[in-house]
Motif scaffolding. Structure first.
Motif, mmCIF file in Angstrom:
data_model
loop_
_atom_site.group_PDB
_atom_site.id
_atom_site.type_symbol
_atom_site.label_atom_id
_atom_site.label_comp_id
_atom_site.label_asym_id
_atom_site.label_seq_id
_atom_site.Cartn_x
_atom_site.Cartn_y
_atom_site.Cartn_z
ATOM 1 N N SER A 1 -28.198 -61.132 -25.806
ATOM 2 C CA SER A 1 -29.191 -61.441 -26.828
ATOM 3 C C SER A 1 -30.143 -60.266 -27.037
ATOM 4 O O SER A 1 -30.462 -59.895 -28.175
ATOM 5 C CB SER A 1 -29.985 -62.687 -26.428
ATOM 6 O OG SER A 1 -30.975 -62.978 -27.391
ATOM 7 N N GLN A 2 -30.611 -59.656 -25.947
ATOM 8 C CA GLN A 2 -31.486 -58.495 -26.064
ATOM 9 C C GLN A 2 -30.755 -57.307 -26.684
ATOM 10 O O GLN A 2 -31.328 -56.572 -27.499
ATOM 11 C CB GLN A 2 -32.029 -58.120 -24.678
ATOM 12 C CG GLN A 2 -33.043 -59.108 -24.126
ATOM 13 C CD GLN A 2 -33.440 -58.791 -22.697
ATOM 14 O OE1 GLN A 2 -32.641 -58.268 -21.911
ATOM 15 N NE2 GLN A 2 -34.684 -59.120 -22.344
ATOM 16 N N PHE A 3 -29.495 -57.132 -26.315
ATOM 17 C CA PHE A 3 -28.716 -56.041 -26.906
ATOM 18 C C PHE A 3 -28.513 -56.285 -28.393
ATOM 19 O O PHE A 3 -28.493 -55.342 -29.186
ATOM 20 C CB PHE A 3 -27.359 -55.909 -26.199
ATOM 21 C CG PHE A 3 -26.544 -54.745 -26.686
ATOM 22 C CD1 PHE A 3 -26.991 -53.451 -26.519
ATOM 23 C CD2 PHE A 3 -25.327 -54.947 -27.315
ATOM 24 C CE1 PHE A 3 -26.242 -52.368 -26.980
ATOM 25 C CE2 PHE A 3 -24.575 -53.887 -27.776
ATOM 26 C CZ PHE A 3 -25.028 -52.585 -27.597
ATOM 27 N N GLY A 4 -28.383 -57.545 -28.770
ATOM 28 C CA GLY A 4 -28.266 -57.875 -30.187
ATOM 29 C C GLY A 4 -29.534 -57.506 -30.950
ATOM 30 O O GLY A 4 -29.472 -56.971 -32.067
ATOM 31 N N VAL A 5 -30.701 -57.775 -30.369
ATOM 32 C CA VAL A 5 -31.981 -57.403 -30.994
ATOM 33 C C VAL A 5 -32.077 -55.891 -31.152
ATOM 34 O O VAL A 5 -32.458 -55.377 -32.218
ATOM 35 C CB VAL A 5 -33.160 -57.928 -30.145
ATOM 36 C CG1 VAL A 5 -34.483 -57.315 -30.623
ATOM 37 C CG2 VAL A 5 -33.224 -59.444 -30.207
ATOM 38 N N LEU A 6 -31.725 -55.163 -30.098
ATOM 39 C CA LEU A 6 -31.760 -53.699 -30.150
ATOM 40 C C LEU A 6 -30.793 -53.170 -31.202
ATOM 41 O O LEU A 6 -31.145 -52.284 -32.003
ATOM 42 C CB LEU A 6 -31.410 -53.128 -28.774
ATOM 43 C CG LEU A 6 -31.327 -51.601 -28.669
ATOM 44 C CD1 LEU A 6 -32.669 -50.953 -28.995
ATOM 45 C CD2 LEU A 6 -30.857 -51.187 -27.276
ATOM 46 N N SER A 7 -29.574 -53.706 -31.234
ATOM 47 C CA SER A 7 -28.556 -53.242 -32.183
ATOM 48 C C SER A 7 -28.991 -53.498 -33.619
ATOM 49 O O SER A 7 -28.857 -52.632 -34.487
ATOM 50 C CB SER A 7 -27.220 -53.950 -31.916
ATOM 51 O OG SER A 7 -26.752 -53.665 -30.617
ATOM 52 N N LEU A 8 -29.522 -54.695 -33.866
ATOM 53 C CA LEU A 8 -29.950 -55.036 -35.222
ATOM 54 C C LEU A 8 -31.115 -54.152 -35.667
ATOM 55 O O LEU A 8 -31.166 -53.697 -36.820
ATOM 56 C CB LEU A 8 -30.354 -56.508 -35.284
ATOM 57 C CG LEU A 8 -30.541 -57.102 -36.679
ATOM 58 C CD1 LEU A 8 -29.256 -57.041 -37.483
ATOM 59 C CD2 LEU A 8 -31.029 -58.544 -36.571
ATOM 60 N N SER A 9 -32.025 -53.870 -34.765
ATOM 61 C CA SER A 9 -33.163 -53.007 -35.087
ATOM 62 C C SER A 9 -32.701 -51.594 -35.409
ATOM 63 O O SER A 9 -33.204 -50.953 -36.346
ATOM 64 C CB SER A 9 -34.154 -52.982 -33.922
ATOM 65 O OG SER A 9 -34.643 -54.278 -33.647
ATOM 66 N N LEU A 10 -31.734 -51.103 -34.657
ATOM 67 C CA LEU A 10 -31.212 -49.760 -34.909
ATOM 68 C C LEU A 10 -30.462 -49.698 -36.238
ATOM 69 O O LEU A 10 -30.492 -48.683 -36.936
ATOM 70 C CB LEU A 10 -30.292 -49.322 -33.766
ATOM 71 C CG LEU A 10 -31.008 -49.004 -32.442
ATOM 72 C CD1 LEU A 10 -29.988 -48.791 -31.326
ATOM 73 C CD2 LEU A 10 -31.881 -47.766 -32.587
#
Length: 512
Positions: free
Chosen positions: A44-53
């Motif tokens: 879930s955190q990696f998804g937030v980071l990926s979407l932000s990037l």
């Protein structure tokens, strides 16, 4: 024809050598950092980071307004005229415009971060976007500085400051934060610091190595750059939409963990495109010169040989990703990412379609057909959106991957058909088709045997990769599919890297 093609290919190879090696090393470093992050944070955190990037990258592309490509073209034109004052004026105009655009985009991203977080249903996206907004002007300036050094054919500068330094800094920061058991907030800051610090170092280097002072009025070149760059911006936006629509729509329809799964698979398939990027840096100006001299046969031959090299380099990677995606994901990311196996398989097929047709779009643009790739890109973007709209609710991230693969195949087929219809240029020589067909057949046989007799595990993948490389090389030898240009390019690599390849050249000459 032979001398012209040989010279063109040698020039491509010499420029691509540094670009390719540097970008691969940079990509490997970045990939190590990605693996550490994936294993350290939750999906879930990696998804937030990926979407932000993704949002950050999209905004960078839009805010650039096509200026990096436009600046390189205009400055190169004046450099060819030996008008150095105008070259420096174009550099200055590009710096001013990218700085202004970067600051405005940063303010917009900061202001809209809460709205975007609410749209995607991910509250943490708000604060990550606010952090990245402060790095946006620096990222914009980095793109402009790369285009300035590209004018002087300095691929080494691009490699150092765009590939090696930021990725190395990012991994170093991430490793330190993992050792110190720091929170997800500091993982995001690792990305931020890597962008800002590398940008400051790049700017310092540029001020010491490029002359910007000029007697020309910088401001009168604003209009020239903007009007020339806007059509390039349209192409960039369309390409960006095709690349990122799936991630954004997954974020809208599914959970942040699904975004994380998909963005674990997508970069793996995208590895193959690095070979295409490495030759494109110098391929485009070289084929443009051939077209200007009306040397269409030489242009077609250069395209065919370069595309064969690209396919040859990408095929073993494609075979591993396509036939054994679950083992790849398990080895690199862990068991939590194995559900992305079918998505990885579809994405690998789509990216390989792109690579196996080579720099077809650049070849069309070199022939003065800039409008058609834009039209093809628009059609592909619409197809991609519609397919994602239909397939993601039905098949999740696998549906998004199928949509992307179909889009890449459609767009490249359109461009390649146009290239063949108008100029009779295509890559499918017998020396391209024969070894590829044999390698695919043998790889399929190995896959069927492995599915029946053994369970392929992660540690077997390097062995399989080497096996596929050997199979392809043997198929080249036994079908006598080497070209004279392959020997020429080996000479160029030998001279560039200072490596003794006499034995390899002797083997090649027996099978040409």
């Amino acid at each position: 024809m032979g001398d012209t093609v040989g010279d063109s290919l040698r020039r491509v190879a010499k420029g691509a050598a540094i670009f390719f090696i540097g970008s691969i090393v940079g990509l490997f470093i970045a990939f190590i950092g990605r693996i550490i992050v994936v294993r350290y944070v939750s999906p879930s955190q990696f998804g937030v980071l990926s979407l932000s990037l993704v949002v950050f990258t999209i905004l960078c592309t839009i805010a650039s307004m096509g200026l990096p490509e436009g600046l390189t073209r205009q400055a190169s034109y004046f450099l060819g005229k030996k008008d150095l004052e105008k070259v420096k004026a174009v550099f200055g105009a590009g710096i001013y415009l990218s700085t202004i655009s970067g600051l405005l985009a940063a303010a917009g991203l900061f202001a809209l971060s809460d709205v975007l977080a609410e749209f995607f249903g991910m509250p943490d996206v708000s604060w990550t976007l606010k952090i990245f907004s402060f790095a946006l002007p620096v990222a914009m300036l980095n793109r402009t500085l790369v285009s300035i050094f590209r004018t002087y054919e300095r691929a080494d500068v691009k490699v150092i400051f765009s590939d090696l330094l930021p990725n190395t800094l990012r991994v170093a920061f991430i490793v330190a934060m993992v050792i110190l058991s720091m929170s997800f907030y500091w993982v995001v800051m690792a990305y931020f610091f890597s962008i800002v610090i590398s940008g400051i170092v790049f700017l310092t280097y540029s001020l010491r190595n490029v002359e910007f002072k000029t007697s020309e009025s910088v401001f009168k070149y604003f209009k020239i750059l903007i009007f020339f760059s806007l059509p390039l911006l349209i192409q960039s936006i369309l390409g960006m939409l095709i690349t990122w629509t799936d991630t954004l729509m997954i974020g809208y329809y599914l959970a942040s963990s699904d975004v994380g799964l998909y963005n674990g698979a997508q970069p793996l398939a995208g590895l193959m495109q690095n070979f295409l990027a490495s030759v494109s840096f110098l391929y485009f100006p070289i084929v443009s010169q051939l077209y200007a001299r009306n040397q269409l046969r030489e242009m077609g031959r250069t395209y065919a040989v370069v595309t064969k090299w690209l396919m040859s380099a990408s095929l073993p990677i494609f075979l591993v990703l396509f036939f054994f995606p679950d083992a790849v994901l398990w080895l690199l990311y862990g068991e939590a990412y194995v559900p992305a196996a079918y998505a990885l398989r579809a994405l690998a097929l789509g990216f390989f379609t792109h690579v196996m047709l080579g720099p077809n779009g650049l070849t069309l643009i070199a022939a003065g057909e800039a409008k058609f790739p834009t039209i093809a890109g628009f059609i592909a973007a619409v197809i991609n959106f519609v397919l994602n709209l239909i397939l993601i609710p039905l098949f999740g991230i696998t549906g998004a991957a199928i949509a992307s693969a179909s889009t890449y195949a459609t767009a490249n087929a359109m461009i390649s058909l146009k290239l063949y219809k108008d100029y009779k240029i295509h890559p499918f020589t017998k020396n391209y088709v024969k070894p590829a067909f044999i390698s695919l057949a043998v790889a399929l046989l190995i896959y069927l045997i492995s599915k029946t007799l053994i369970q392929v595990e992660g540690w077997m993948l390097p062995v399989l990769f080497i096996l596929f490389v050997v199979i392809y090389l043997l198929s080249l030898l036994f079908t006598r599919s080497f070209d004279q240009e392959d020997v020429m390019i080996m000479l160029s690599i030998e001279q560039r890297l200072g490596v003794d390849l006499t034995w390899a050249k002797r083997v090649l000459k027996r099978f040409v």
